[in-house]
Design a protein around this motif. Structure first.
Motif, PDB file in Angstrom:
ATOM      1  N   PRO A   1      -1.187  14.608  -5.838  1.00  0.00           N
ATOM      2  CA  PRO A   1      -0.220  13.560  -5.479  1.00  0.00           C
ATOM      3  C   PRO A   1       0.627  13.038  -6.633  1.00  0.00           C
ATOM      4  O   PRO A   1       1.659  12.411  -6.407  1.00  0.00           O
TER       5      PRO A   1
ATOM      6  N   ALA B   1       1.581  13.831  -2.015  1.00  0.00           N
ATOM      7  CA  ALA B   1       1.040  12.529  -1.595  1.00  0.00           C
ATOM      8  C   ALA B   1       1.240  12.315  -0.101  1.00  0.00           C
ATOM      9  O   ALA B   1       0.365  11.783   0.593  1.00  0.00           O
TER      10      ALA B   1
ATOM     11  N   VAL C   1      -1.653   8.020  -4.277  1.00  0.00           N
ATOM     12  CA  VAL C   1      -1.924   7.970  -2.834  1.00  0.00           C
ATOM     13  C   VAL C   1      -1.689   6.559  -2.300  1.00  0.00           C
ATOM     14  O   VAL C   1      -1.081   6.372  -1.233  1.00  0.00           O
TER      15      VAL C   1
ATOM     16  N   GLN D   1       1.983   5.910  -1.945  1.00  0.00           N
ATOM     17  CA  GLN D   1       2.553   6.608  -0.789  1.00  0.00           C
ATOM     18  C   GLN D   1       2.197   5.878   0.501  1.00  0.00           C
ATOM     19  O   GLN D   1       3.031   5.742   1.404  1.00  0.00           O
TER      20      GLN D   1
END
Length: 369
Positions: free
Chosen positions: A164, A355, A20, A23
């Motif tokens: 994710p 994600a 995460v 991203q």
């Protein structure tokens, strides 16, 4: 966006949080992070390696049986909430995301009480106690498996995002995977791995199966034993075969797992949620051997989701033998139509944009604060 990440205990909780963060960085290079983990968890080592600022609180999980230790856990939880409130007030996040493990409890609870937008991510088909507790307080619950939304009846908002880690493997270089293994790019690869630390039951089956691999010389078998099992497993195989065949590769650990996965035709593995997210994102057929030593037997529940979709074959550890494993692998690898069908079903379960979906929800919550 200022983001607090929390989650810990195992890589299955830590790596989704890292995914995460990556991203967020990809979408906004000015993103700022603080990772709050436990003083006793694996996150103490892994998160600083990812160059993410890290702070910790002392927290333990509840025992499922009556125990004096649970009183100590309650005291640690209350202290953890107080410490978390101080850390959060100093950092001033726009949003907090928890990815599982008992450290999420005090951190996310403190954030919710401070009015900070919160999201929790549940990796498994059967939710953990911490996320069940937190679901009543957070703004959004994100789930990895379609259909598990109903596990959170008291949540304000539940969304299906996948895991994710599925996004992380999408950019993996297949050619580098083959090159790192020393295997020609037109080869079929069966990857057998028991998790980062290895699994004795899988290694024992690998040893028993090794003599039968003579019948599948056209396939490269990559055995990842785990460092603790490496020497013993390699020597056992050598003693049974006399020498190590060219199509059999025994390794203690793989440091570039996403690239190796990108070059894999079939994987034999446990059924941890992050790993399943990765293999479905890449559309890899699988033979899953769920660990029986996990809370709520959640790995079997995870594996059955893939089996039901036709993406995997499941062998329970109590039924695992070298013969059973070989026969299952051979049935899949000798029939290209079976491989193709399992691959298609695996890819249908994958959420390569996971994600992005989670970060999108985080932005929505932060904007509405």
């Amino acid at each position: 966006m200022r983001v607090v990440l929390t989650g810990g205990g195992t890589g299955g909780h830590i790596y989704p949080a890292v995914a995460v963060a990556r991203q967020c960085e990809a979408e906004d290079p000015t993103s700022v992070f603080l990772y709050i983990g436990g003083t006793r968890g694996l996150e103490n080592k892994l998160v600083p390696q990812e160059q993410i600022p890290f702070q910790s609180i002392d927290i333990t999980g509840f025992r499922r049986k009556l125990s004096v230790d649970n009183i100590k856990t309650i005291i640690r939880f209350l202290k953890g909430v107080k410490t978390s409130k101080r850390m959060l007030s100093e950092f001033k996040p726009d949003v907090v995301i928890g990815t599982g493990g008992y450290v999420c409890g005090p951190v996310v609870y403190a954030a919710a009480k401070l009015g900070i937008p919160c999201i929790i991510h549940e990796q498994n088909a059967i939710p953990g106690l911490t996320n069940k507790f937190l679901s009543k307080y957070v703004n959004t619950v994100a789930v990895s498996f379609a259909g598990s939304e109903q596990s959170f009846p008291k949540a304000k908002n539940v969304i299906y995002t996948g895991n994710p880690r599925a996004t992380t493997v999408q950019t993996a270089n297949r050619e580098r995977g083959f090159a790192s293994l020393g295997i020609p790019m037109d080869s079929s690869v069966v990857l057998v791995v028991g998790g980062s630390r290895g699994a004795k039951a899988i290694n024992d089956a690998m040893i028993d199966m090794a003599p039968q691999l003579e019948q599948l010389k056209h396939i490269h078998f990559v055995y990842v034993t785990g460092e603790n099992y490496f020497e013993k497993t390699r020597e056992e195989i050598r003693s049974r075969l006399g020498s190590m065949p060219n199509h059999l590769h025994v390794l203690p650990y793989v440091h570039n797992m996403p690239e190796v996965l990108a070059s894999t035709s079939l994987i034999v593995n446990r059924a941890g949620a992050s790993f399943l997210a990765e293999i479905t994102s890449l559309g890899i057929p699988s033979v899953l051997i769920p660990s029986p030593n996990v809370t709520n037997n959640h790995q079997e529940a995870n594996a059955r989701q893939l089996e039901k979709a036709g993406a995997a074959k499941v062998i329970l550890e109590k039924d695992l033998t070298g013969d059973q494993l070989y026969q299952t692998i051979e049935e899949i690898m000798r029939d290209q139509q079976v491989q193709k069908g399992m691959s298609e079903q695996s890819r249908r379960l994958g959420k390569p944009d996971s994600a992005n979906l989670i970060v999108e929800e985080m932005r929505r919550l932060a904007a509405g604060r």
